[in-house]
Design an enzyme around this catalytic site. Structure first.
Site, mmCIF file in Angstrom:
data_model
loop_
_atom_site.group_PDB
_atom_site.id
_atom_site.type_symbol
_atom_site.label_atom_id
_atom_site.label_comp_id
_atom_site.label_asym_id
_atom_site.label_seq_id
_atom_site.Cartn_x
_atom_site.Cartn_y
_atom_site.Cartn_z
ATOM 1 N N CYS A 254 72.742 -41.460 76.875
ATOM 2 C CA CYS A 254 74.072 -41.846 76.428
ATOM 3 C C CYS A 254 74.540 -40.650 75.647
ATOM 4 C CB CYS A 254 73.669 -42.991 75.349
ATOM 5 S SG CYS A 254 73.549 -44.212 76.534
ATOM 6 N N HIS B 227 78.759 -44.114 69.317
ATOM 7 C CA HIS B 227 78.395 -44.658 70.604
ATOM 8 C C HIS B 227 78.532 -46.020 70.858
ATOM 9 C CE1 HIS B 227 76.375 -45.045 74.542
ATOM 10 N NE2 HIS B 227 75.039 -45.560 74.153
ATOM 11 N N ASN C 211 78.492 -50.624 77.496
ATOM 12 C CA ASN C 211 77.991 -49.340 77.172
ATOM 13 C C ASN C 211 77.972 -48.456 78.484
ATOM 14 O OD1 ASN C 211 76.219 -47.264 76.905
ATOM 15 N ND2 ASN C 211 74.470 -48.000 76.396
HETATM 16 N N1 ACO Z 1 71.178 -63.837 78.391
HETATM 17 C C1 ACO Z 1 70.390 -64.624 77.609
HETATM 18 N N2 ACO Z 1 69.167 -64.416 77.172
HETATM 19 C C2 ACO Z 1 68.765 -63.393 77.313
HETATM 20 C C3 ACO Z 1 69.578 -62.117 77.787
HETATM 21 C C4 ACO Z 1 70.690 -62.332 78.467
HETATM 22 N N3 ACO Z 1 71.416 -61.476 78.976
HETATM 23 N N4 ACO Z 1 68.819 -60.805 77.697
HETATM 24 C C5 ACO Z 1 67.577 -61.194 76.967
HETATM 25 N N5 ACO Z 1 67.497 -62.482 76.611
HETATM 26 C C6 ACO Z 1 66.535 -63.252 76.239
HETATM 27 C C7 ACO Z 1 65.370 -62.634 76.256
HETATM 28 O O1 ACO Z 1 64.536 -62.955 77.407
HETATM 29 C C8 ACO Z 1 64.563 -63.219 74.993
HETATM 30 O O2 ACO Z 1 64.246 -64.684 75.277
HETATM 31 P P1 ACO Z 1 62.564 -65.018 74.527
HETATM 32 O O3 ACO Z 1 62.930 -65.065 73.219
HETATM 33 O O4 ACO Z 1 62.446 -66.349 75.154
HETATM 34 O O5 ACO Z 1 61.705 -64.094 74.971
HETATM 35 C C9 ACO Z 1 65.762 -63.342 73.716
HETATM 36 O O6 ACO Z 1 67.029 -63.340 74.649
HETATM 37 C C10 ACO Z 1 65.493 -62.206 72.799
HETATM 38 O O7 ACO Z 1 65.677 -60.930 73.417
HETATM 39 P P2 ACO Z 1 65.672 -59.480 72.677
HETATM 40 O O8 ACO Z 1 65.473 -58.245 73.425
HETATM 41 O O9 ACO Z 1 64.691 -59.618 71.469
HETATM 42 O O10 ACO Z 1 67.294 -59.717 71.993
HETATM 43 P P3 ACO Z 1 67.956 -58.389 71.154
HETATM 44 O O11 ACO Z 1 68.409 -59.418 70.120
HETATM 45 O O12 ACO Z 1 67.027 -57.395 70.665
HETATM 46 O O13 ACO Z 1 69.246 -58.109 71.986
HETATM 47 C C11 ACO Z 1 69.767 -56.084 73.165
HETATM 48 C C12 ACO Z 1 68.899 -57.388 73.281
HETATM 49 C C13 ACO Z 1 71.211 -56.618 73.246
HETATM 50 C C14 ACO Z 1 69.246 -55.089 74.420
HETATM 51 C C15 ACO Z 1 69.553 -55.300 71.877
HETATM 52 O O14 ACO Z 1 68.092 -55.259 71.581
HETATM 53 C C16 ACO Z 1 70.169 -53.919 71.993
HETATM 54 O O15 ACO Z 1 71.354 -53.487 72.081
HETATM 55 N N6 ACO Z 1 69.367 -52.832 72.043
HETATM 56 C C17 ACO Z 1 69.859 -51.413 72.017
HETATM 57 C C18 ACO Z 1 70.464 -51.053 73.179
HETATM 58 C C19 ACO Z 1 70.696 -49.520 73.031
HETATM 59 O O16 ACO Z 1 71.206 -48.970 72.153
HETATM 60 N N7 ACO Z 1 70.333 -48.446 74.092
HETATM 61 C C20 ACO Z 1 70.694 -47.094 73.750
HETATM 62 C C21 ACO Z 1 71.831 -46.642 74.552
HETATM 63 S S1 ACO Z 1 71.495 -47.044 76.353
HETATM 64 C C22 ACO Z 1 70.996 -45.576 77.282
HETATM 65 O O17 ACO Z 1 70.895 -44.693 76.775
HETATM 66 C C23 ACO Z 1 71.290 -45.604 78.637
#
Ligand code: ACO
Length: 321
Positions: free
Chosen positions: A112, A248, A278
């Site tokens: 990214c 980003h 993203n």
């Molecule tokens: N729909 C519904 N529920 C979901 C989904 C979905 N699409 N995805 C995950 N869940 C569930 C999980 O299974 C989990 O359930 P559980 O509590 O029963 O286990 C719950 O939601 C919480 O999951 P988390 O992963 O803890 O959710 P979080 O609040 O952290 O959000 C997210 C996830 C959006 C991915 C966030 O962590 C994020 O944005 N992370 C950073 C991403 C990023 O910046 N990436 C860098 C760039 S990408 C690159 O370089 C290619």
């Protein structure tokens, strides 16, 4: 000499995939996706439409906006993690389509952060006088390496491209760029297969993005906070000297955390994650082009660009437009 932006362009594939569409594919909801990420919809490239195709559209618009002869470009750098083929580089594949002649052309893989890394290289070449005009592109078809059965990743990404033409100028310009990497936690965000390591059969996941989202989230917020400080300190600037933040576009909550750190109201932050998802290396130049074309960013404004991605890689650029 500074590298000055003289034209920007961007391109999004036509096919819009909404959160409601994804509700049909995996166990998710529009409410979950919007509240956790800020994403409402994303674009997905048509079958046969490649990263290079998206990049060509974006570059043509940037060259048109710059109003220059494409043959006067001295270097083409494409930030991408999803190249058309293993080789030649996507930059080589699009160079002749753009009429750039035989300038140096290569890809940069920094996930990214790819556009910021490419911009940093371009800026150094211009500052040293080695190049007068450089075309910098961020282009991706990340949707090609998603596991569409994995709800934790498939809802996050989209396809697109953004480009800028930089030209040597005694007036600023790119004031500074800062790039970093740390491979210690590579496994928190990666595609674990590849050319040399080999590929998995489709039933064992094929080639797809794997991410421990909540752990990446914490590192991203912390790291972006640090690079913002580093960039301001390097330029002896106060956060209140910034007119715009162009972050980003991975997650609205990460964007808001950086804006809060900069004491920046959200109307000074360019947000496109709601419509683009993203788009990896394309996200910053897409947001930049949208903000410039809409007339929000004006000549003389100070803008801070930042990105964080797989690697981990991260980077920033402080630019006077
Ligand atoms: N729909 C519904 N529920 C979901 C989904 C979905 N699409 N995805 C995950 N869940 C569930 C999980 O299974 C989990 O359930 P559980 O509590 O029963 O286990 C719950 O939601 C919480 O999951 P988390 O992963 O803890 O959710 P979080 O609040 O952290 O959000 C997210 C996830 C959006 C991915 C966030 O962590 C994020 O944005 N992370 C950073 C991403 C990023 O910046 N990436 C860098 C760039 S990408 C690159 O370089 C290619």
């Amino acid at each position: 000499m500074y590298a000055r932006i003289i034209g920007t362009g961007s391109y999004l594939p036509e096919n819009v995939v909404t959160n409601a569409d994804l509700e049909q594919k995996v166990d998710t909801s529009d409410e979950w996706i919007r509240s956790r990420t800020g994403i409402r919809e994303r674009r997905v490239a048509a079958p046969g439409e490649t990263t290079g195709d998206l990049a060509v559209h974006a570059c043509r618009k940037a060259l048109e906006a710059a109003d220059i002869d494409p043959a006067s470009i001295d270097m083409l750098i494409v930030g991408t993690t999803t190249p058309d083929v293993v080789f030649p580089s996507t930059a080589c594949l699009i160079q002749q389509r753009l009429g750039l002649g035989e300038c140096g052309a290569f890809d940069v893989n920094a996930a990214c952060s790819g556009f910021i890394f490419a911009l940093s290289i371009a800026s150094q070449y211009i500052q040293t006088g080695a190049c007068k005009r450089v075309l910098v592109v961020g282009a991706e078809t990340l949707t090609r390496i998603l596991d569409w059965g994995d709800r934790s990743t498939c809802v996050l990404f989209g396809d697109g491209a953004g480009a800028v033409v930089l030209q040597a100028d005694p007036e600023p310009g790119v004031l500074s760029t800062h790039i970093h990497a740390n491979g210690a936690h590579a496994n928190l965000l990666h595609v674990e297969v590849g050319v040399s390591k080999g590929f998995l059969p489709e039933e064992r996941g094929g080639m797809s993005v794997k991410m421990k989202g909540n752990e990446v989230f914490k590192v991203a917020v912390n790291t972006l906070g640090r690079i913002v400080d580093e960039t301001l300190a390097h330029n002896k600037m106060d956060k209140h000297d910034l007119d715009w933040l162009i972050p980003h576009q991975a997650n609205l909550r990460i964007i808001k955390a950086t804006a809060r750190k900069l004491d920046m109201p959200m109307d000074r932050v360019i947000v496109t994650v709601d419509k683009h998802g993203n788009t990896s290396a394309a996200s910053v130049p897409l947001a930049l082009d949208e903000a410039i074309r809409s007339g929000r960013i004006k000549r003389g404004d100070n803008m801070l660009l930042e990105a964080f991605g797989g690697g981990f890689t991260w980077g920033s650029a402080l630019i006077r437009y």
